[in-house]
Design an enzyme around this catalytic site. Structure first.
Site, mmCIF file in Angstrom:
data_model
loop_
_atom_site.group_PDB
_atom_site.id
_atom_site.type_symbol
_atom_site.label_atom_id
_atom_site.label_comp_id
_atom_site.label_asym_id
_atom_site.label_seq_id
_atom_site.Cartn_x
_atom_site.Cartn_y
_atom_site.Cartn_z
ATOM 1 N N GLU A 76 0.824 -1.218 0.000
ATOM 2 C CA GLU A 76 0.000 0.000 0.000
ATOM 3 C C GLU A 76 0.853 1.262 0.000
ATOM 4 O O GLU A 76 0.457 2.287 -0.564
ATOM 5 C CB GLU A 76 -0.949 0.027 1.209
ATOM 6 N N PHE A 119 -11.955 -7.039 13.906
ATOM 7 C CA PHE A 119 -10.801 -7.505 13.136
ATOM 8 C C PHE A 119 -10.417 -6.462 12.080
ATOM 9 O O PHE A 119 -11.266 -6.000 11.319
ATOM 10 C CB PHE A 119 -11.132 -8.847 12.458
ATOM 11 N N GLN A 120 -9.182 -6.100 12.061
ATOM 12 C CA GLN A 120 -8.621 -5.099 11.136
ATOM 13 C C GLN A 120 -9.306 -3.750 11.242
ATOM 14 O O GLN A 120 -9.426 -3.019 10.268
ATOM 15 C CB GLN A 120 -8.651 -5.619 9.690
ATOM 16 N N LYS A 146 -17.702 -0.918 5.326
ATOM 17 C CA LYS A 146 -18.060 -1.942 4.344
ATOM 18 C C LYS A 146 -19.573 -2.024 4.136
ATOM 19 O O LYS A 146 -20.049 -2.204 3.004
ATOM 20 C CB LYS A 146 -17.512 -3.299 4.808
ATOM 21 N N MET A 154 23.944 8.786 2.910
ATOM 22 C CA MET A 154 23.806 10.115 3.516
ATOM 23 C C MET A 154 24.026 10.074 5.024
ATOM 24 O O MET A 154 24.638 10.985 5.599
ATOM 25 C CB MET A 154 22.421 10.704 3.192
HETATM 26 C C1 LIG Z 1 11.901 5.906 5.523
HETATM 27 C C2 LIG Z 1 13.174 6.548 5.903
HETATM 28 N N1 LIG Z 1 13.955 5.989 6.856
HETATM 29 C C3 LIG Z 1 15.127 6.576 7.206
HETATM 30 C C4 LIG Z 1 15.538 7.743 6.626
HETATM 31 C C5 LIG Z 1 16.836 8.405 7.030
HETATM 32 N N2 LIG Z 1 17.777 8.447 5.923
HETATM 33 C C6 LIG Z 1 17.958 9.548 5.140
HETATM 34 S S1 LIG Z 1 19.018 9.313 3.900
HETATM 35 C C7 LIG Z 1 19.308 7.734 4.361
HETATM 36 C C8 LIG Z 1 20.268 6.861 3.592
HETATM 37 C C9 LIG Z 1 19.750 6.554 2.235
HETATM 38 O O1 LIG Z 1 20.541 5.548 1.657
HETATM 39 P P1 LIG Z 1 20.432 5.208 0.120
HETATM 40 O O2 LIG Z 1 19.025 5.121 -0.293
HETATM 41 O O3 LIG Z 1 21.256 4.013 -0.129
HETATM 42 O O4 LIG Z 1 21.008 6.484 -0.587
HETATM 43 P P2 LIG Z 1 22.471 7.151 -0.558
HETATM 44 O O5 LIG Z 1 22.482 8.147 0.536
HETATM 45 O O6 LIG Z 1 23.479 6.051 -0.339
HETATM 46 O O7 LIG Z 1 22.590 7.782 -1.906
HETATM 47 C C10 LIG Z 1 18.578 7.407 5.508
HETATM 48 C C11 LIG Z 1 18.634 6.096 6.212
HETATM 49 C C12 LIG Z 1 14.666 8.299 5.655
HETATM 50 N N3 LIG Z 1 14.939 9.458 5.067
HETATM 51 N N4 LIG Z 1 13.515 7.679 5.296
#
Ligand SMILES: Cc1ncc(C[n+]2csc(CCOP(=O)(O)OP(=O)(O)O)c2C)c(N)n1
Length: 597
Positions: free
Chosen positions: A71, A133-134, A183, A492
């Protein structure tokens, strides 16, 4: 809402008309109402309390049903559809876990002002409140995330509610609207009345800017010697790109964009200062902080743009045009507030504003900064450099390609190095920053634009978060091209560890998956590359391929500054603290050169 007045003659006429109609089930009324609103695609995942609606959807000749494999993927796909078209995107889920899986996509739409309709099935109204439920109180759970929400309590309200939902989602400051439908109401029968009206108490967004404020803004613009335009997602939402171009052409004022504003102004234009903020261009951040007038258009002075608020643009006066009055004076004291639609405001300004003759020295100074601090990267002999992949991909991509991203280093590199020139071509979860956005958002955009190139440039961590949508691409034949910049790290976060935590890895190594093999398991074509010389031919093969594709680009995470997203203004700091490279920040660099900020 106030009850509508109906004369007795009219009631007899309606009764007669009703008698000649066949009764319809609630589920059919829902689908017909969606068709009446122009809904052409719905991203929905079925379950016990929404399967009635899916049954009705199988009979629709107007609505394409796309089944995402999660979803959240459906909500992001609807967001991608909306971002790339401007029309509301529609997603649907069953009650309980289906509904809660939509929440991140709903919040993403709220923070980026994207028109989204989220429909949820709900347990029958007879058992609501009993922990059935749900059963999940999705109206309660989404209360802070939506622009508006409805719990349908009467089958006869469905056409009116759906009409209002589309109106609210797409007018004023766009945003997400939730419709929760028990529903039993989907199963009831009625002779529906599809006549709808729009009289929503408390919701009359004012579009028209006050003419005296426009005059005042024009006066400030004429007086300014160092003006800058700071333009954001509001320009795209209101369809104001053309007016913005006219305004820049007429005045000659340099312009910088937020992430959400990229594409609203051509980035290859000499007056474009590209993106500003934490990872924005150094010249954009220096320029805005030296301006005497900031013309803020459809932006919200986000902390990733302002850094330390108290020291942001110390010498500037501010004009702020925004559709949402609550944004004006929220973070910054505004000298000329202009509440209204930014397209109308620019149209009015364009009628009275005069070409600026007194800003030549300013434009020259800005161009000097542009030359001194260009956005750049170093190529390497042995390893692929991700920024290079982005640059090469744009060279080969079609001119009107739509590009989506995940969240992380790759997202910022795309924002820095892809030269966007048209609105609705860059899809990024900007306010929420939700990993997992890129693939499903691209899917939604591709469904909206089957004949255009849609490219998802993702990080490996982000791609993994909704990787199941590869199956949707395959089964629905949605030819999204995925470039996974795969550094085996949450890049990052690792960058922040390098900068601020002495490189201690706090669970940011995720391992090296082979995404081409995963794609193959889903029946999607793909290829893995590791060497610099493979980049161009692999991109060529990808763009030539007719169906969906995964190009897995393996490159080493690099803890030196050339592996980081540079420039960078550390959170809560000012532009003077911009990290330029491993050695310098801007303050030190200027000090060494004897330059006063
Ligand atoms: C759902 C979610 N969880 C955690 C984060 C925190 N976060 C920001 S950037 C990042 C790393 C992203 O890694 P990747 O997709 O491999 O991209 P890269 O930075 O290596 O280009 C994280 C964990 C986020 N922005 N969104």
């Amino acid at each position: 809402m106030a009850p509508r007045q109906t004369s007795s003659k009219k009631i007899i006429a309606i009764d007669k008309a009703k008698k000649s109609q066949k009764p319809m089930k609630g589920r059919e009324v829902i689908v017909k109402s969606l068709e009446n609103e122009g809904c052409e695609v719905l991203f929905g995942y079925p379950g016990g309390t929404s399967m009635e609606i899916h049954q009705a959807l199988t009979l629709s000749k107007k609505i394409r049903m796309v089944l995402p494999r999660h979803e959240q993927g459906g909500a992001f796909a609807a967001g991608g559809y909306a971002r790339s078209t401007g029309k509301p995107g529609v997603c649907m889920a069953t009650s309980g876990p289906g509904a809660t899986n939509l929440l991140t996509g709903i919040m993403d739409a709220k923070l980026d002002s994207i028109p989204l309709i989220a429909i949820t099935g709900q347990v029958p109204s007879t058992v609501m409140g009993s922990d059935a439920f749900q059963e999940a109180d999705v109206v309660g759970a989404t209360f802070p995330l939506v622009k508006h929400s409805y719990l349908v309590q009467n089958i006869n309200d469905i056409p009116q509610i759906i009409h209002e939902a589309f109106h609210i989602a797409s007018t004023g400051r766009p945003g997400p609207v939730l419709i929760d439908i028990p529903k039993n109401i989907q199963q009831q029968e009625t002779i529906p009345d599809f006549k709808v009206s729009l009289d929503i108490p408390g919701y009359k967004p004012n579009l028209k800017p006050a003419p005296q404020q426009i005059k005042k803004a024009a006066h400030f613009i004429h007086e300014a010697k160092r003006p800058i335009i700071y333009a954001g997602g509001g320009i795209i939402a209101s369809g104001a790109s053309e007016e913005l171009r006219k305004f820049v052409r007429k005045t000659g004022i340099p312009i910088t964009n937020t992430v959400m504003g990229l594409g609203s102004y051509p980035m290859d234009d000499p007056l474009s200062l590209h993106m500003l903020g934490m990872h924005g261009a150094v010249y954009a951040n220096i320029a805005i902080n030296h301006a005497d007038l900031v013309i803020a258009l459809g932006v919200r002075f986000d902390d990733r743009v302002t850094g330390k608020l108290a020291e942001f643009c110390p010498d500037a006066k501010f004009i702020h045009v925004d559709i949402d009055p609550s944004e004006i004076n929220k973070n910054i004291a505004i000298d000329v507030p202009v509440q209204g639609d930014v397209r109308q405001a620019l149209k009015m300004l364009n009628d009275i504003v005069e070409p600026k003759k007194n800003i030549e020295p300013w434009v020259q100074q800005v161009n000097g900064w542009k030359k001194e601090f260009p956005l750049s990267y170093q190529l390497e002999d042995q390893a692929i450099v991700p920024q290079h992949v982005i640059t090469e991909a744009q060279k080969m991509a079609e001119d009107d390609a739509v590009v989506s991203v995940g969240v992380g280093q790759h997202q910022m590199w795309v924002a820095q190095f892809w030269r966007f020139h048209s609105p609705r071509t860059f899809l990024s979860s900007s306010g929420l920053g939700a990993m997992g956005f890129g693939l499903p958002a691209a899917m939604g955009a591709q469904v909206a634009h089957p004949d255009r190139q849609v490219i998802n440039i993702d990080g490996d961590g982000s791609f993994l978060m909704n990787i199941q949508e590869l199956q949707t691409l395959k089964i629905e034949n949605i030819p999204v091209k995925n470039i996974v910049l795969n550094n085996a790290h949450l890049g990052m976060v690792a960058q922040w560890e390098d900068r601020f935590y002495k490189s201690l890895r706090g669970h940011t190594f995720i391992g090296d998956a082979d995404f081409a093999e995963i794609a193959d398991a889903f029946g999607v074509a793909g290829e893995t590359i590791r060497k610099p010389e493979e980049v161009k031919p692999a991109l060529k093969r990808m763009f030539k391929h007719k169906g969906p594709y995964v190009l897995d680009v393996k490159y080493p995470y690099n803890d030196q500054s050339h592996g980081h997203v540079i420039p960078m203004i550390p959170s809560g700091h000012t532009y003077l603290d911009t990290i330029l490279d491993q050695t310098y920040n801007l303050r030190e660099y200027w000090k060494e050169k004897g330059i006063e900020p």
